[in-house]
Design a protein around this motif. Structure first.
Motif, PDB file in Angstrom:
ATOM      1  N   VAL A 195      -8.455  19.446 119.846  1.00 33.49           N
ATOM      2  CA  VAL A 195      -7.113  19.934 120.167  1.00 33.49           C
ATOM      3  C   VAL A 195      -7.313  21.326 120.765  1.00 33.49           C
ATOM      4  N   VAL A 196      -6.839  21.521 121.989  1.00 32.22           N
ATOM      5  CA  VAL A 196      -7.024  22.789 122.693  1.00 32.22           C
ATOM      6  C   VAL A 196      -5.664  23.453 122.893  1.00 32.22           C
ATOM      7  N   ILE A 197      -5.559  24.705 122.470  1.00 30.59           N
ATOM      8  CA  ILE A 197      -4.328  25.476 122.583  1.00 30.59           C
ATOM      9  C   ILE A 197      -4.687  26.819 123.218  1.00 30.59           C
ATOM     10  N   VAL A 198      -3.928  27.226 124.237  1.00 26.89           N
ATOM     11  CA  VAL A 198      -4.147  28.525 124.879  1.00 26.89           C
ATOM     12  C   VAL A 198      -2.843  29.310 124.836  1.00 26.89           C
ATOM     13  N   ASP A 199      -2.926  30.552 124.384  1.00 30.80           N
ATOM     14  CA  ASP A 199      -1.763  31.444 124.366  1.00 30.80           C
ATOM     15  C   ASP A 199      -2.287  32.865 124.196  1.00 30.80           C
ATOM     16  N   ALA A 216       2.015  23.394 116.578  1.00 25.38           N
ATOM     17  CA  ALA A 216       1.873  24.344 117.683  1.00 25.38           C
ATOM     18  C   ALA A 216       3.167  24.397 118.501  1.00 25.38           C
ATOM     19  N   HIS A 217       3.771  23.243 118.720  1.00 27.93           N
ATOM     20  CA  HIS A 217       5.040  23.178 119.453  1.00 27.93           C
ATOM     21  C   HIS A 217       6.137  23.912 118.678  1.00 27.93           C
ATOM     22  N   ALA A 218       6.224  23.653 117.377  1.00 25.17           N
ATOM     23  CA  ALA A 218       7.242  24.302 116.549  1.00 25.17           C
ATOM     24  C   ALA A 218       7.036  25.816 116.495  1.00 25.17           C
ATOM     25  N   ALA A 219       5.777  26.265 116.618  1.00 29.68           N
ATOM     26  CA  ALA A 219       5.471  27.694 116.604  1.00 29.68           C
ATOM     27  C   ALA A 219       5.756  28.349 117.952  1.00 29.68           C
ATOM     28  N   ARG A 244      -3.451  33.973 116.833  1.00 32.53           N
ATOM     29  CA  ARG A 244      -3.851  34.466 115.505  1.00 32.53           C
ATOM     30  C   ARG A 244      -2.742  34.264 114.476  1.00 32.53           C
ATOM     31  N   ALA A 245      -1.503  34.356 114.905  1.00 32.82           N
ATOM     32  CA  ALA A 245      -0.378  34.104 113.987  1.00 32.82           C
ATOM     33  C   ALA A 245      -0.310  32.632 113.589  1.00 32.82           C
ATOM     34  N   PHE A 246      -0.852  31.749 114.422  1.00 28.97           N
ATOM     35  CA  PHE A 246      -0.846  30.313 114.153  1.00 28.97           C
ATOM     36  C   PHE A 246      -1.982  29.889 113.207  1.00 28.97           C
ATOM     37  N   LEU A 247      -3.043  30.644 113.129  1.00 30.82           N
ATOM     38  CA  LEU A 247      -4.227  30.260 112.348  1.00 30.82           C
ATOM     39  C   LEU A 247      -3.945  29.908 110.886  1.00 30.82           C
ATOM     40  N   PRO A 248      -3.047  30.604 110.186  1.00 26.80           N
ATOM     41  CA  PRO A 248      -2.773  30.211 108.797  1.00 26.80           C
ATOM     42  C   PRO A 248      -2.272  28.774 108.667  1.00 26.80           C
ATOM     43  N   GLN A 249      -1.644  28.235 109.698  1.00 24.14           N
ATOM     44  CA  GLN A 249      -1.205  26.832 109.656  1.00 24.14           C
ATOM     45  C   GLN A 249      -2.414  25.897 109.545  1.00 24.14           C
ATOM     46  N   LEU A 250      -3.527  26.277 110.180  1.00 19.41           N
ATOM     47  CA  LEU A 250      -4.729  25.447 110.101  1.00 19.41           C
ATOM     48  C   LEU A 250      -5.336  25.490 108.699  1.00 19.41           C
ATOM     49  N   ASP A 251      -5.253  26.654 108.063  1.00 21.00           N
ATOM     50  CA  ASP A 251      -5.778  26.767 106.693  1.00 21.00           C
ATOM     51  C   ASP A 251      -5.107  25.756 105.779  1.00 21.00           C
ATOM     52  N   GLU A 252      -3.832  25.525 105.996  1.00 22.34           N
ATOM     53  CA  GLU A 252      -3.083  24.563 105.196  1.00 22.34           C
ATOM     54  C   GLU A 252      -3.502  23.129 105.507  1.00 22.34           C
ATOM     55  N   LEU A 253      -3.860  22.862 106.760  1.00 20.38           N
ATOM     56  CA  LEU A 253      -4.138  21.494 107.208  1.00 20.38           C
ATOM     57  C   LEU A 253      -5.580  21.052 107.058  1.00 20.38           C
ATOM     58  N   LEU A 254      -6.504  21.895 107.439  1.00 23.01           N
ATOM     59  CA  LEU A 254      -7.884  21.445 107.611  1.00 23.01           C
ATOM     60  C   LEU A 254      -8.660  21.392 106.311  1.00 23.01           C
ATOM     61  N   ILE A 255      -8.970  20.188 105.892  1.00 26.07           N
ATOM     62  CA  ILE A 255      -9.886  20.002 104.775  1.00 26.07           C
ATOM     63  C   ILE A 255     -11.303  19.995 105.334  1.00 26.07           C
ATOM     64  N   GLU A 256     -11.476  19.295 106.449  1.00 29.28           N
ATOM     65  CA  GLU A 256     -12.737  19.302 107.184  1.00 29.28           C
ATOM     66  C   GLU A 256     -12.399  19.492 108.646  1.00 29.28           C
ATOM     67  N   GLY A 257     -13.257  20.154 109.360  1.00 27.36           N
ATOM     68  CA  GLY A 257     -13.031  20.378 110.779  1.00 27.36           C
ATOM     69  C   GLY A 257     -13.599  21.724 111.173  1.00 27.36           C
ATOM     70  N   LEU A 258     -13.531  21.996 112.442  1.00 31.48           N
ATOM     71  CA  LEU A 258     -14.077  23.230 112.986  1.00 31.48           C
ATOM     72  C   LEU A 258     -13.051  23.801 113.956  1.00 31.48           C
ATOM     73  N   ALA A 259     -12.769  25.078 113.816  1.00 30.53           N
ATOM     74  CA  ALA A 259     -11.871  25.755 114.749  1.00 30.53           C
ATOM     75  C   ALA A 259     -12.655  26.875 115.417  1.00 30.53           C
ATOM     76  N   VAL A 260     -12.532  26.957 116.744  1.00 31.48           N
ATOM     77  CA  VAL A 260     -13.277  27.927 117.536  1.00 31.48           C
ATOM     78  C   VAL A 260     -12.305  28.721 118.391  1.00 31.48           C
ATOM     79  N   SER A 268      -3.227  20.407 124.077  1.00 33.32           N
ATOM     80  CA  SER A 268      -3.725  19.136 124.613  1.00 33.32           C
ATOM     81  C   SER A 268      -4.741  18.562 123.646  1.00 33.32           C
ATOM     82  N   VAL A 269      -4.784  17.232 123.577  1.00 31.71           N
ATOM     83  CA  VAL A 269      -5.721  16.536 122.701  1.00 31.71           C
ATOM     84  C   VAL A 269      -6.690  15.750 123.572  1.00 31.71           C
ATOM     85  N   PHE A 270      -7.984  15.896 123.295  1.00 36.45           N
ATOM     86  CA  PHE A 270      -9.029  15.198 124.031  1.00 36.45           C
ATOM     87  C   PHE A 270      -9.866  14.390 123.052  1.00 36.45           C
TER      88      PHE A 270
END
Length: 114
Positions: free
Chosen positions: A72-76, A33-36, A82-98, A42-44
């Protein structure tokens, strides 16, 4: 950068034991997210929770202290999230994104720094 008005909040739920190339998953998400160039992340760490497996994990039982929930909460802007979402496709084997629409009422970013 100044962020105000309508925005999108991306919340990613993973386990604290999830890794990506021997690095905590939540750390990898924050660094991506920082690199993007996103406004911030923030991580809780959760104290108790369950997910798809229906197994409750809690800090109250020593034997079940692994696999605690992490958010992990990101606001922008919607476009940047939406441009960042493909990065999650690469990372998440299990998890939930909302995704949630939110209204940012105050964010100064670097312009407001002394």
């Amino acid at each position: 950068m100044t962020l105000s008005g309508r925005a999108l909040r991306l919340t990613i739920f993973v386990d604290d034991t999830d890794t990506w190339h021997h690095r905590p998953m939540f750390t990898e998400i924050v660094h991506r997210a920082h690199a993007a160039g996103l406004a911030g992340a923030s991580v809780f760490r959760g104290m108790e929770g369950f997910g798809a497996t229906q197994v409750v994990h809690t800090t109250r039982l020593l034997s079940m202290a692994d696999d605690l929930p992490v958010a992990v909460v990101i606001v922008d802007t919607e476009q940047r999230i939406r441009a960042f979402l493909p990065q999650l496709d690469e990372l998440l084997i299990e998890g939930l994104a909302v995704l949630d629409e939110v209204e940012v009422v105050h964010y100064l970013g670097r312009q407001g720094a002394p």
